[in-house]
Design a protein around this motif. Structure first.
Motif, short mmCIF file in Angstrom:
data_model
loop_
_atom_site.label_atom_id
_atom_site.label_comp_id
_atom_site.label_asym_id
_atom_site.label_seq_id
_atom_site.Cartn_x
_atom_site.Cartn_y
_atom_site.Cartn_z
N LEU A 159 6.34 -27.32 3.31
CA LEU A 159 7.25 -26.36 3.93
C LEU A 159 8.70 -26.68 3.57
N GLY A 160 9.55 -25.66 3.62
CA GLY A 160 10.92 -25.82 3.19
C GLY A 160 11.88 -26.35 4.26
N GLY A 161 11.39 -26.50 5.49
CA GLY A 161 12.28 -27.00 6.55
C GLY A 161 11.83 -26.53 7.91
N LEU A 162 12.73 -26.61 8.87
CA LEU A 162 12.35 -26.34 10.26
C LEU A 162 12.03 -24.87 10.50
N GLU A 163 12.76 -23.96 9.86
CA GLU A 163 12.44 -22.54 10.02
C GLU A 163 11.04 -22.25 9.50
N GLU A 164 10.69 -22.86 8.37
CA GLU A 164 9.37 -22.63 7.81
C GLU A 164 8.28 -23.31 8.63
N LEU A 165 8.63 -24.36 9.36
CA LEU A 165 7.65 -24.99 10.26
C LEU A 165 7.27 -24.00 11.37
N GLN A 166 8.26 -23.35 11.94
CA GLN A 166 7.94 -22.35 12.96
C GLN A 166 7.17 -21.18 12.34
N SER A 167 7.56 -20.78 11.14
CA SER A 167 6.86 -19.70 10.45
C SER A 167 5.40 -20.09 10.20
N TRP A 168 5.17 -21.36 9.82
CA TRP A 168 3.79 -21.84 9.62
C TRP A 168 2.99 -21.70 10.91
N PHE A 169 3.59 -22.09 12.04
CA PHE A 169 2.92 -22.00 13.33
C PHE A 169 2.58 -20.54 13.67
N THR A 170 3.55 -19.65 13.46
CA THR A 170 3.33 -18.24 13.77
C THR A 170 2.18 -17.68 12.93
N THR A 179 10.01 -32.31 27.28
CA THR A 179 11.08 -31.31 27.11
C THR A 179 10.72 -30.35 25.98
N ASP A 180 11.36 -29.21 25.99
CA ASP A 180 11.17 -28.13 25.02
C ASP A 180 11.56 -28.59 23.61
N PRO A 181 10.98 -28.06 22.52
CA PRO A 181 9.89 -27.10 22.44
C PRO A 181 8.54 -27.79 22.26
N LEU A 182 7.49 -27.00 21.99
CA LEU A 182 6.20 -27.59 21.67
C LEU A 182 6.30 -28.38 20.37
N CYS A 183 5.52 -29.44 20.29
CA CYS A 183 5.47 -30.26 19.07
C CYS A 183 4.50 -29.62 18.08
N LEU A 184 5.03 -29.06 17.00
CA LEU A 184 4.18 -28.36 16.04
C LEU A 184 3.52 -29.29 15.03
N GLY A 185 3.83 -30.56 15.10
CA GLY A 185 3.14 -31.52 14.23
C GLY A 185 1.85 -32.03 14.84
N ASN A 206 13.58 -34.95 14.05
CA ASN A 206 13.38 -36.39 14.24
C ASN A 206 11.99 -36.75 14.72
N CYS A 207 11.08 -35.79 14.69
CA CYS A 207 9.70 -36.04 15.14
C CYS A 207 8.82 -36.40 13.95
N PRO A 208 8.23 -37.59 13.91
CA PRO A 208 7.40 -37.99 12.77
C PRO A 208 6.23 -37.03 12.53
N LEU A 209 5.62 -36.54 13.60
CA LEU A 209 4.48 -35.62 13.45
C LEU A 209 4.93 -34.30 12.82
N CYS A 210 6.06 -33.78 13.28
CA CYS A 210 6.55 -32.52 12.72
C CYS A 210 6.97 -32.69 11.26
N GLN A 211 7.60 -33.81 10.95
CA GLN A 211 8.00 -34.07 9.56
C GLN A 211 6.78 -34.23 8.66
N ILE A 262 5.49 -30.82 7.89
CA ILE A 262 6.32 -30.17 6.87
C ILE A 262 5.93 -30.66 5.48
N ARG A 263 5.71 -31.98 5.36
CA ARG A 263 5.31 -32.53 4.05
C ARG A 263 3.90 -32.07 3.66
N LYS A 264 2.99 -32.15 4.61
CA LYS A 264 1.59 -31.81 4.34
C LYS A 264 1.44 -30.34 3.92
N GLU A 265 2.19 -29.47 4.57
CA GLU A 265 2.06 -28.03 4.30
C GLU A 265 3.06 -27.55 3.25
#
Length: 535
Positions: free
Chosen positions: A363-374, A306-312, A350-355, A358-361
């Protein structure tokens, strides 16, 4: 009064206008000088082109002239012909200005760029009787071009239309028909929305399931398909029916869809290029990927399909780069779109890889995770000679100043101001004016023509960062070409003039008077446009 054809004696000039009175050209040219007389096309006609790069333009003009006239037409390299295409000192295609001069010895179109020559051809096309748009031989039409000088250039570089063939598929021929209309009205960019949750329309050889499976769906299970069919029944409107030519039986079930092979893509890109149009692909990420995750569940968080892509997931990041690698090979232009809109980010919480990402990079949260990907994808775009374009949500969490923003959320009226203040270029396509899938009434086109598609409170420096305007044809409830024509035209023509003609030279009454001639052209081209006044 004796008819005199000398163009160069001031005493013989009938009138000098900023956009000709009897000359019904749209978009309105920068300046038109009208003279006495007209030039009649000879039945044996030669199109000459001064530079080898103009050979496709000459061939394109021949395709326009030959069917309705039935004339013998030949093209040749050189500067002697009845219609002369002349390239001056070649410059970047950003210089789209041109001059057209018609007189007793024919027509000369001059420009510093291929695109400028094409724009001159579009003007010549509109100077001819509207019947030139007929694809079969016509008798009894006087094929004449008025004696004029047209000097012209666009206000904005980006004069775009976006087509969404994901929700409902449009064939190669239907796509070409739209490109022909775009060329007639001097659009420069064809934004092609090629993937979304409902389907994947572009062949990616490394991931074949994206089209063998992802290009097809059961219309009985899809809300928009059922809604269109019901609308066709309730409204007795056949243009709302799902086209049967896009149905096929797969594993004993009737499925709906289609996709463009890489050969199809190359054909469309070449066809558009001849007409002076850049094709800008959109591969929407990281949201709107339900169909992709159905094909490859490992693309999603927890591999749940299911949506979205896993960014972790590094594997998912590689998938995104693999896809765009093939896309870049098909589209030779300097832009590509990554979408980035309407992403439901809750699964990342709730995704361990995405979290972990966020820790590794840091990042300030979910918005910044998408920003990191972009930003990661933009590095990849830049390394491949492309600039990244995204919908205005890419501003959330921060964006590189080299990314280009599509302003679509008209209810967020400060997007252009915020984007340009940060140094980002902007393409204006707000819902308030430019969503051609939105319902229309008898005032819609005037509201668009007179509206502030580009905000008026920008500083001079901010305005320089506005690349232009775009109309978006989202396909949820546009299942057929006929319905697409009805929703997009003639309001797309109003947008074409807004994006081409300087604002100080735009006038609704002048525009609507010139539109009458254009409606005859649209009818001849079998475009099922919406009437200007509909009961």
């Amino acid at each position: 009064m004796k008819r005199i054809f000398t163009l160069f004696a001031a005493a013989l000039i009938v009138g000098v206008f900023h956009a000709g009175a009897a000359v019904n050209i749209i978009p309105k040219p920068t300046a038109v000088t009208e003279y006495e007389g007209a030039w009649t096309l000879p039945s044996e006609l030669t199109i000459s082109y001064s530079h080898k790069t103009l050979a496709p333009a000459a061939g394109y003009l021949e395709e326009i002239l030959a069917p309705a006239t039935g004339y013998g037409i030949k093209t040749k390299k050189g500067t002697k012909g009845d219609i002369r295409l002349v390239l001056t000192t070649p410059s970047a295609d950003l210089d789209e200005s041109y001059t057209l001069l018609s007189g007793p010895d024919g027509v000369t179109i001059t420009s510093a760029s291929y695109k400028g020559i094409i724009h001159g051809i579009s003007t010549l096309r509109q100077l001819l009787p509207y019947q030139i748009e007929c694809k079969s031989l016509l008798r009894g039409v006087e094929w004449k071009v008025p004696a004029v000088k047209v000097e012209d250039k666009p206000a904005y570089e980006w004069r775009g239309l976006m087509l969404d063939p994901v929700r409902h598929f449009y064939s190669i021929e239907e796509t070409k028909d739209l490109l022909d209309l775009m060329a007639l009205y001097k659009f420069s960019k064809f934004h092609w929305h090629l993937i979304d949750s409902q389907a994947w329309r572009i062949e990616i050889k490394k991931y074949p399931l994206l089209t063998s499976k992802g290009a097809w769906r059961d219309p009985a299970n899809e809300y928009i398909d059922k809604a269109c069919e019901q609308s066709a029944i309730d409204g007795r409107n056949p243009s709302m029916k799902l086209p049967k030519e896009h149905m096929r039986e797969i594993d004993g079930k009737v499925m709906y869809g289609g996709y463009y092979s890489q050969e199809d893509i190359r054909e469309i890109v070449e066809y558009a290029a001849v007409r002076g149009i850049d094709v800008v692909p959109e591969i929407d990420m990281p949201g709107h990927n339900w169909m992709a995750t159905q094909c490859y569940p490992w693309l999603s968080c927890g591999h749940d399909g299911t949506d979205p892509l896993c960014l972790g997931s590094d594997e998912v990041i590689q998938f995104a780069k693999d896809v765009f690698k093939e896309v870049f090979e098909l589209f030779p232009y300097g832009y590509a779109e990554i979408g980035g809109d309407e992403v439901s980010r809750i699964k990342w919480q709730n995704c361990p890889l995405c979290q972990e990402r966020i820790r590794k990079e840091n990042l300030g949260g979910l918005e910044e995770l998408q920003s990191w990907f972009t930003k990661e994808m933009e590095k990849y775009f830049n390394a491949n000679g492309r600039r990244l374009i995204g919908w205005d949500e890419i501003l959330e969490g921060g964006v590189s100043p080299t990314a280009i923003v599509n302003w679509w959320q008209g209810y967020h009226a400060d997007v252009v101001q915020r984007s340009t203040a940060g140094g980002n270029e902007v393409i204006c396509c707000p819902t308030t004016y430019c969503y051609f899938d939105y319902p229309q009434n008898n005032e819609t086109m005037r509201t668009l023509y007179e509206g502030a598609v580009v905000p008026e409170d920008l500083s001079e420096e901010q305005h320089k960062l506005v690349k232009g305007m775009q109309g978006n044809i989202w396909g949820e409830f546009i299942p057929s070409e006929a319905r697409m024509h009805y929703m997009a035209f003639p309001r797309a023509i109003a947008l074409a003039e807004k994006a081409w003609t300087e604002k100080t030279d735009q006038n609704w009454d002048c525009f609507i008077a010139r539109m009458e001639e254009q409606l005859l052209r649209l009818s001849t081209m079998k475009v099922a446009y919406r009437p200007l006044v509909e009961q």
